[in-house]
Design a protein around this motif. Structure first.
Motif, PDB file in Angstrom:
ATOM      1  N   PRO A   1       0.780  -1.347   0.029  1.00 16.32           N
ATOM      2  CA  PRO A   1       0.077  -0.012  -0.006  1.00 16.32           C
ATOM      3  C   PRO A   1       0.849   1.347   0.030  1.00 16.32           C
ATOM      4  CG  PRO A   1      -0.021  -0.748   2.173  1.00 16.32           C
ATOM      5  CD  PRO A   1       0.813  -1.957   1.203  1.00 16.32           C
ATOM      6  N   GLU A   2       2.151   1.006   0.377  1.00 14.42           N
ATOM      7  CA  GLU A   2       2.989   2.463   0.824  1.00 14.42           C
ATOM      8  C   GLU A   2       3.761   2.846  -0.834  1.00 14.42           C
ATOM      9  OE1 GLU A   2       5.173   2.306   4.076  1.00 14.42           O
ATOM     10  OE2 GLU A   2       3.307   2.141   5.591  1.00 14.42           O
ATOM     11  N   TRP A   3       3.108   2.670  -1.925  1.00 15.94           N
ATOM     12  CA  TRP A   3       3.839   3.125  -2.978  1.00 15.94           C
ATOM     13  C   TRP A   3       4.321   4.565  -2.808  1.00 15.94           C
ATOM     14  CZ3 TRP A   3       3.741   0.494  -7.800  1.00 15.94           C
ATOM     15  CH2 TRP A   3       3.373  -0.869  -7.830  1.00 15.94           C
ATOM     16  N   LYS A   4       5.544   5.003  -3.736  1.00 17.49           N
ATOM     17  CA  LYS A   4       5.978   6.276  -3.634  1.00 17.49           C
ATOM     18  C   LYS A   4       5.818   7.216  -4.967  1.00 17.49           C
ATOM     19  CE  LYS A   4       8.759   4.179  -0.426  1.00 17.49           C
ATOM     20  NZ  LYS A   4       9.099   2.683  -0.407  1.00 17.49           N
ATOM     21  N   ASP A   5       5.311   8.269  -4.820  1.00 16.30           N
ATOM     22  CA  ASP A   5       4.879   9.180  -5.929  1.00 16.30           C
ATOM     23  C   ASP A   5       5.968  10.134  -6.207  1.00 16.30           C
ATOM     24  OD1 ASP A   5       4.181  10.631  -7.957  1.00 16.30           O
ATOM     25  OD2 ASP A   5       2.127  11.288  -7.088  1.00 16.30           O
ATOM     26  N   ILE A   6       7.059   9.655  -7.271  1.00 11.60           N
ATOM     27  CA  ILE A   6       8.125  10.884  -7.173  1.00 11.60           C
ATOM     28  C   ILE A   6       8.070  11.566  -8.526  1.00 11.60           C
ATOM     29  CG2 ILE A   6       9.613   9.324  -5.476  1.00 11.60           C
ATOM     30  CD1 ILE A   6      10.958   8.501  -8.103  1.00 11.60           C
ATOM     31  N   THR A   7       8.553  12.658  -8.587  1.00 10.93           N
ATOM     32  CA  THR A   7       8.755  13.385  -9.849  1.00 10.93           C
ATOM     33  C   THR A   7      10.430  13.484 -10.540  1.00 10.93           C
ATOM     34  OG1 THR A   7       6.886  14.639  -9.182  1.00 10.93           O
ATOM     35  CG2 THR A   7       8.223  15.610 -10.957  1.00 10.93           C
ATOM     36  N   ILE A   8      10.403  13.102 -11.613  1.00 13.24           N
ATOM     37  CA  ILE A   8      11.543  13.261 -12.245  1.00 13.24           C
ATOM     38  C   ILE A   8      11.561  14.148 -13.239  1.00 13.24           C
ATOM     39  CG2 ILE A   8      13.355  11.986 -13.637  1.00 13.24           C
ATOM     40  CD1 ILE A   8      12.316   9.629 -12.384  1.00 13.24           C
TER      41      ILE A   8
ATOM     42  N   ASP B   1      22.125  21.784 -23.892  1.00 11.41           N
ATOM     43  CA  ASP B   1      22.391  21.748 -25.247  1.00 11.41           C
ATOM     44  C   ASP B   1      21.266  21.433 -26.112  1.00 11.41           C
ATOM     45  OD1 ASP B   1      25.014  22.700 -25.236  1.00 11.41           O
ATOM     46  OD2 ASP B   1      25.753  20.470 -24.461  1.00 11.41           O
ATOM     47  N   LYS B   2      19.894  21.287 -25.201  1.00 13.72           N
ATOM     48  CA  LYS B   2      18.789  20.814 -25.792  1.00 13.72           C
ATOM     49  C   LYS B   2      18.630  19.551 -26.801  1.00 13.72           C
ATOM     50  CE  LYS B   2      17.119  24.912 -24.701  1.00 13.72           C
ATOM     51  NZ  LYS B   2      18.351  25.503 -23.953  1.00 13.72           N
ATOM     52  N   ARG B   3      19.414  18.548 -26.297  1.00 16.48           N
ATOM     53  CA  ARG B   3      19.460  17.237 -26.880  1.00 16.48           C
ATOM     54  C   ARG B   3      18.591  16.227 -26.261  1.00 16.48           C
ATOM     55  NH1 ARG B   3      25.628  16.956 -25.236  1.00 16.48           N
ATOM     56  NH2 ARG B   3      24.359  17.497 -23.508  1.00 16.48           N
ATOM     57  N   TYR B   4      17.176  16.850 -26.005  1.00 18.57           N
ATOM     58  CA  TYR B   4      16.327  16.185 -25.092  1.00 18.57           C
ATOM     59  C   TYR B   4      15.939  15.110 -25.522  1.00 18.57           C
ATOM     60  CZ  TYR B   4      15.571  20.301 -22.009  1.00 18.57           C
ATOM     61  OH  TYR B   4      15.763  21.238 -21.138  1.00 18.57           O
ATOM     62  N   ASN B   5      15.870  14.591 -27.121  1.00 13.77           N
ATOM     63  CA  ASN B   5      15.207  13.542 -27.373  1.00 13.77           C
ATOM     64  C   ASN B   5      16.191  12.080 -27.077  1.00 13.77           C
ATOM     65  OD1 ASN B   5      13.086  14.613 -28.569  1.00 13.77           O
ATOM     66  ND2 ASN B   5      14.061  14.618 -30.858  1.00 13.77           N
ATOM     67  N   GLY B   6      17.322  12.549 -27.089  1.00 14.19           N
ATOM     68  CA  GLY B   6      18.319  11.329 -26.810  1.00 14.19           C
ATOM     69  C   GLY B   6      18.508  11.138 -25.230  1.00 14.19           C
ATOM     70  N   ASN B   7      18.350  12.118 -24.569  1.00 15.18           N
ATOM     71  CA  ASN B   7      18.328  12.078 -23.075  1.00 15.18           C
ATOM     72  C   ASN B   7      16.979  11.586 -22.468  1.00 15.18           C
ATOM     73  OD1 ASN B   7      20.977  12.884 -21.948  1.00 15.18           O
ATOM     74  ND2 ASN B   7      20.437  15.093 -22.815  1.00 15.18           N
ATOM     75  N   ILE B   8      16.164  11.839 -23.131  1.00 17.10           N
ATOM     76  CA  ILE B   8      14.550  11.401 -22.744  1.00 17.10           C
ATOM     77  C   ILE B   8      14.512   9.788 -22.867  1.00 17.10           C
ATOM     78  CG2 ILE B   8      12.206  11.443 -23.127  1.00 17.10           C
ATOM     79  CD1 ILE B   8      12.424  14.448 -23.601  1.00 17.10           C
ATOM     80  N   GLU B   9      15.186   9.406 -23.869  1.00 22.10           N
ATOM     81  CA  GLU B   9      15.084   7.898 -24.724  1.00 22.10           C
ATOM     82  C   GLU B   9      15.902   7.363 -23.479  1.00 22.10           C
ATOM     83  OE1 GLU B   9      16.164   4.928 -28.317  1.00 22.10           O
ATOM     84  OE2 GLU B   9      16.298   7.288 -28.530  1.00 22.10           O
ATOM     85  N   ARG B  10      17.108   7.713 -23.344  1.00 22.93           N
ATOM     86  CA  ARG B  10      17.988   7.184 -22.067  1.00 22.93           C
ATOM     87  C   ARG B  10      17.261   6.860 -21.080  1.00 22.93           C
ATOM     88  NH1 ARG B  10      21.647  10.441 -20.660  1.00 22.93           N
ATOM     89  NH2 ARG B  10      23.474   9.263 -20.252  1.00 22.93           N
ATOM     90  N   LEU B  11      16.778   7.946 -20.396  1.00 19.54           N
ATOM     91  CA  LEU B  11      15.797   7.826 -19.039  1.00 19.54           C
ATOM     92  C   LEU B  11      14.746   6.696 -19.089  1.00 19.54           C
ATOM     93  CD1 LEU B  11      15.374   8.983 -16.170  1.00 19.54           C
ATOM     94  CD2 LEU B  11      13.954  10.662 -17.408  1.00 19.54           C
ATOM     95  N   MET B  12      14.012   6.728 -20.195  1.00 24.55           N
ATOM     96  CA  MET B  12      12.857   5.858 -20.434  1.00 24.55           C
ATOM     97  C   MET B  12      13.181   4.494 -20.409  1.00 24.55           C
ATOM     98  SD  MET B  12      10.064   7.623 -20.067  1.00 24.55           S
ATOM     99  CE  MET B  12       9.043   9.333 -20.425  1.00 24.55           C
ATOM    100  N   MET B  13      14.281   4.347 -21.057  1.00 24.87           N
ATOM    101  CA  MET B  13      14.779   3.012 -21.499  1.00 24.87           C
ATOM    102  C   MET B  13      15.390   2.194 -20.075  1.00 24.87           C
ATOM    103  SD  MET B  13      17.660   2.723 -23.989  1.00 24.87           S
ATOM    104  CE  MET B  13      19.503   3.423 -23.735  1.00 24.87           C
ATOM    105  N   VAL B  14      15.911   3.019 -19.228  1.00 25.23           N
ATOM    106  CA  VAL B  14      16.571   2.598 -17.900  1.00 25.23           C
ATOM    107  C   VAL B  14      15.394   2.388 -16.961  1.00 25.23           C
ATOM    108  CG1 VAL B  14      17.879   3.555 -16.070  1.00 25.23           C
ATOM    109  CG2 VAL B  14      18.551   3.780 -18.162  1.00 25.23           C
ATOM    110  N   ILE B  15      14.305   3.223 -16.999  1.00 24.82           N
ATOM    111  CA  ILE B  15      13.196   2.963 -16.176  1.00 24.82           C
ATOM    112  C   ILE B  15      12.749   1.784 -16.560  1.00 24.82           C
ATOM    113  CG2 ILE B  15      11.011   3.706 -15.587  1.00 24.82           C
ATOM    114  CD1 ILE B  15      12.229   6.765 -15.587  1.00 24.82           C
ATOM    115  N   GLU B  16      12.357   1.585 -17.799  1.00 25.59           N
ATOM    116  CA  GLU B  16      11.702   0.204 -18.103  1.00 25.59           C
ATOM    117  C   GLU B  16      12.485  -0.834 -17.894  1.00 25.59           C
ATOM    118  OE1 GLU B  16      10.134  -1.569 -22.235  1.00 25.59           O
ATOM    119  OE2 GLU B  16      10.529   0.405 -22.315  1.00 25.59           O
ATOM    120  N   ASP B  17      13.647  -0.757 -18.244  1.00 27.42           N
ATOM    121  CA  ASP B  17      14.604  -2.111 -18.112  1.00 27.42           C
ATOM    122  C   ASP B  17      14.699  -2.463 -16.572  1.00 27.42           C
ATOM    123  OD1 ASP B  17      16.308  -4.085 -19.754  1.00 27.42           O
ATOM    124  OD2 ASP B  17      17.907  -3.188 -18.664  1.00 27.42           O
TER     125      ASP B  17
END
Length: 320
Positions: free
Chosen positions: A183-190, A196-212
């Motif tokens: 019942p004690e799940w944590k709600d966190i914000t990242i 350098d505005k290279r968001y696409n690559g950095n977002i992809e890195r973050l998402m695949m690490v969270i998923e894997d």
């Protein structure tokens, strides 16, 4: 986060000529006989584990060796029939559904047995007692996109019911069951920011690490603004993560994505209960670059080979 997946399909081929059938299976599918535990451990969803036995053998407890074939059982059996292998009888085991329960496994087994009118037992007994029309729910604490061997299955529930109806119910019920168990799940914000505005690559890195790493459920994501100083507005990408992991642990692992060597690729801030978690709180006395290096080493040790390789490719692109 994945909390459900199918296990391998298990098929017994009964034959008068065990040697000939084994030889032909190896030729047709380009596989070799391996230990049963390795076959189950290395199997993915809907792949087929094949046992070849004497035609009069009735035991369905897995033997010492088996063939792991990266095809659905229907394809395997089609080849067996079309190529006229000398098989007298086919026995198909119960369909296995794996569910991840990171904590309170015994309570989880109890809830599943009560919900689906099943019987709790170990996985080998479930495979022995189950019939083709039955369903086995195998409970593990491990993330489901990692190899899962028999030793990783902490218990099973044998249900005398077709797997399609069980799976339909379970796919709806599983999140509720997990909430009851934890019942004690944590709600966190990242929040992720890249000068350098290279968001696409950095977002992809973050998402695949969270998923894997199976860190939790991403329940919201999108663009926002942050204000690091008065009258200064910068774009950020923000996501909300519902997780059972310690927020400090999440902060530490994601620190490993901020740098490659001494080159900074992005800022990743983690917030819990409205407060930003400082890197100092997870550093244990290490300097910032030392912390990033240690976090990266641990992060890579936990990632699958596929994701580790993809991460390396994206790092190379971002550091050019």
């Amino acid at each position: 986060m994945r909390f459900l997946r199918f296990g391998p399909l298990i098929v017994f081929l009964r034959t008068k000529d065990v040697g000939a059938v084994k030889s032909r299976l190896g030729e047709i599918f380009g596989v070799e006989e391996i230990s049963t535990e390795d076959a189950i451990r290395e199997s993915n969803e809907f792949e087929t584990v094949v046992f070849v036995t004497d035609e009069w053998k009735k035991e369905t407890i897995p033997l010492e060796t088996a063939f792991l074939i990266d095809r659905h059982a229907s394809v395997v059996l089609g080849e067996v029939i079309n190529r006229a292998l000398p098989v007298e009888k086919v026995h198909i085991e119960s369909t296995m559904i794996m569910i991840r329960v990171p904590a309170n496994v015994k309570e989880g087994l109890k809830l599943l047995a009560e919900k689906y009118n099943g019987e709790i037992m170990d996985i080998k007994t479930a495979l022995d007692k189950g019939e083709a029309g039955d369903t086995i729910i195998a409970v593990t604490e491990k993330k489901l996109n990692s190899p899962i061997g028999p030793e990783d299955i902490k218990g099973a529930v044998l249900i005398k019911k077709d797997f399609l109806s069980v799976y339909r119910e379970l796919s709806i019920d599983a999140p509720v069951l997990l909430m009851k168990l934890m019942p004690e799940w944590k709600d966190i914000t990242i929040k992720i920011y890249d000068t350098d505005k290279r968001y696409n690559g950095n977002i992809e890195r973050l998402m695949m690490v969270i998923e894997d790493l199976d860190l939790g459920f991403i329940v919201a994501e999108g663009w926002d603004w942050d204000y690091p100083r008065p009258f200064m507005r910068v774009p950020i990408y923000k996501l909300k993560l519902l997780t059972w992991e310690d927020p400090l642990r999440v902060k530490f692992l994601l620190k490993g994505l901020e740098y490659v060597g001494y080159q900074r690729l992005c800022d990743i801030d983690v917030f819990f209960e409205g407060r930003k978690i400082s890197w100092v709180s997870v550093s244990k006395g290490l300097e910032k670059f030392e912390l990033a290096k240690k976090a990266r080493e641990e992060l890579e040790s936990l990632l699958s080979d596929e994701v580790r390789g993809r991460l390396k490719v994206l790092d190379e692109v971002l550091t050019r």
